[in-house]
Design a protein around this motif. Structure first.
Motif, PDB file in Angstrom:
ATOM      1  N   ILE A 153     108.096  43.190 -48.110  1.00 41.71           N
ATOM      2  CA  ILE A 153     109.905  43.637 -47.253  1.00 41.71           C
ATOM      3  C   ILE A 153     109.979  41.629 -46.918  1.00 41.71           C
ATOM      4  CG2 ILE A 153     110.691  44.598 -45.463  1.00 41.71           C
ATOM      5  CD1 ILE A 153     108.953  46.941 -46.346  1.00 41.71           C
ATOM      6  N   ASN A 166     108.921  46.697 -37.575  1.00 45.25           N
ATOM      7  CA  ASN A 166     107.509  47.544 -38.725  1.00 45.25           C
ATOM      8  C   ASN A 166     108.544  48.624 -38.820  1.00 45.25           C
ATOM      9  OD1 ASN A 166     107.686  48.736 -36.143  1.00 45.25           O
ATOM     10  ND2 ASN A 166     105.261  48.258 -36.063  1.00 45.25           N
ATOM     11  N   LEU A 217     113.684  56.704 -47.421  1.00 49.26           N
ATOM     12  CA  LEU A 217     113.911  55.265 -45.619  1.00 49.26           C
ATOM     13  C   LEU A 217     115.200  56.185 -45.408  1.00 49.26           C
ATOM     14  CD1 LEU A 217     113.904  52.448 -47.852  1.00 49.26           C
ATOM     15  CD2 LEU A 217     112.087  53.153 -46.870  1.00 49.26           C
ATOM     16  N   HIS A 258     105.907  55.798 -44.097  1.00 52.54           N
ATOM     17  CA  HIS A 258     106.500  55.525 -45.813  1.00 52.54           C
ATOM     18  C   HIS A 258     105.493  55.602 -46.846  1.00 52.54           C
ATOM     19  CE1 HIS A 258     109.052  55.388 -49.104  1.00 52.54           C
ATOM     20  NE2 HIS A 258     109.995  55.943 -48.625  1.00 52.54           N
ATOM     21  N   SER A 284     111.939  54.880 -40.887  1.00 46.52           N
ATOM     22  CA  SER A 284     110.602  54.718 -42.040  1.00 46.52           C
ATOM     23  C   SER A 284     110.189  53.459 -41.375  1.00 46.52           C
ATOM     24  CB  SER A 284     111.808  54.353 -43.245  1.00 46.52           C
ATOM     25  OG  SER A 284     111.824  55.745 -43.580  1.00 46.52           O
ATOM     26  N   GLY A 296     103.173  46.316 -48.704  1.00 47.93           N
ATOM     27  CA  GLY A 296     104.853  46.645 -48.887  1.00 47.93           C
ATOM     28  C   GLY A 296     105.087  45.755 -48.068  1.00 47.93           C
ATOM     29  N   HIS A 297     104.523  45.725 -46.648  1.00 45.30           N
ATOM     30  CA  HIS A 297     105.308  45.324 -45.366  1.00 45.30           C
ATOM     31  C   HIS A 297     105.639  43.631 -45.970  1.00 45.30           C
ATOM     32  CE1 HIS A 297     106.771  44.768 -41.802  1.00 45.30           C
ATOM     33  NE2 HIS A 297     105.816  44.265 -41.101  1.00 45.30           N
ATOM     34  N   GLU A 357     105.427  54.253 -50.291  1.00 42.49           N
ATOM     35  CA  GLU A 357     104.817  52.971 -50.403  1.00 42.49           C
ATOM     36  C   GLU A 357     105.127  51.650 -49.456  1.00 42.49           C
ATOM     37  OE1 GLU A 357     107.267  55.462 -51.550  1.00 42.49           O
ATOM     38  OE2 GLU A 357     107.038  55.427 -53.223  1.00 42.49           O
ATOM     39  N   TRP A 358     105.150  52.361 -47.826  1.00 41.60           N
ATOM     40  CA  TRP A 358     104.902  51.078 -46.769  1.00 41.60           C
ATOM     41  C   TRP A 358     104.369  50.662 -46.414  1.00 41.60           C
ATOM     42  CZ3 TRP A 358     110.177  49.678 -43.971  1.00 41.60           C
ATOM     43  CH2 TRP A 358     110.305  49.247 -43.019  1.00 41.60           C
ATOM     44  N   LEU A 382     110.006  47.820 -52.341  1.00 43.26           N
ATOM     45  CA  LEU A 382     108.794  48.835 -52.199  1.00 43.26           C
ATOM     46  C   LEU A 382     108.808  49.432 -53.479  1.00 43.26           C
ATOM     47  CD1 LEU A 382     109.202  50.655 -48.748  1.00 43.26           C
ATOM     48  CD2 LEU A 382     107.602  48.617 -49.387  1.00 43.26           C
ATOM     49  N   LEU A 434     105.997  51.052 -41.863  1.00 39.14           N
ATOM     50  CA  LEU A 434     104.454  50.368 -42.133  1.00 39.14           C
ATOM     51  C   LEU A 434     104.144  51.693 -41.768  1.00 39.14           C
ATOM     52  CD1 LEU A 434     102.501  48.695 -43.162  1.00 39.14           C
ATOM     53  CD2 LEU A 434     102.031  47.571 -40.265  1.00 39.14           C
ATOM     54  N   ILE A 466     114.708  46.677 -48.848  1.00 34.89           N
ATOM     55  CA  ILE A 466     114.065  47.716 -48.850  1.00 34.89           C
ATOM     56  C   ILE A 466     112.964  48.385 -50.010  1.00 34.89           C
ATOM     57  CG2 ILE A 466     112.556  48.928 -47.490  1.00 34.89           C
ATOM     58  CD1 ILE A 466     113.470  48.237 -44.791  1.00 34.89           C
TER      59      ILE A 466
END
Length: 79
Positions: free
Chosen positions: A43, A64, A23, A32, A27, A39-40, A34-35, A16, A29, A12
């Motif tokens: 991942i 998520n 993380l 975080h 952590s 980013g999701h 960057e999430w 990200l 969606l 992850i």
């Protein structure tokens, strides 16, 4: 397949482009920096490629958090 917490965190973090220590199992969606939605997706693609799994649209929306991803990869279920 058995995926460790540390291994998942590493995948992850790479996806990200962040430090693994930022993380936690909670952590996810929207929880975080960057999430985000892009980013999701990054991942999900990384996990599919790394573990040779298919994550369908329904699962993508539900997977998520780190914790949910770990359960899914190890047990094949959505927690």
């Amino acid at each position: 397949m058995r995926v460790s917490y540390d291994e998942l965190i590493s995948v992850i973090a790479d996806a990200l482009n962040c430090k693994p220590e930022t993380l936690t199992e909670d952590s996810g969606l929207g929880h975080h920096e960057e999430w985000d939605s892009l980013g999701h997706v990054t991942i999900m693609v990384s996990l599919e490629e790394r573990y040779n799994v298919i994550i369908n649209e329904t699962n993508i929306a539900q997977l998520n958090t780190v914790k949910k991803l770990l359960v899914f990869l190890n047990e094949g279920v959505i927690s």
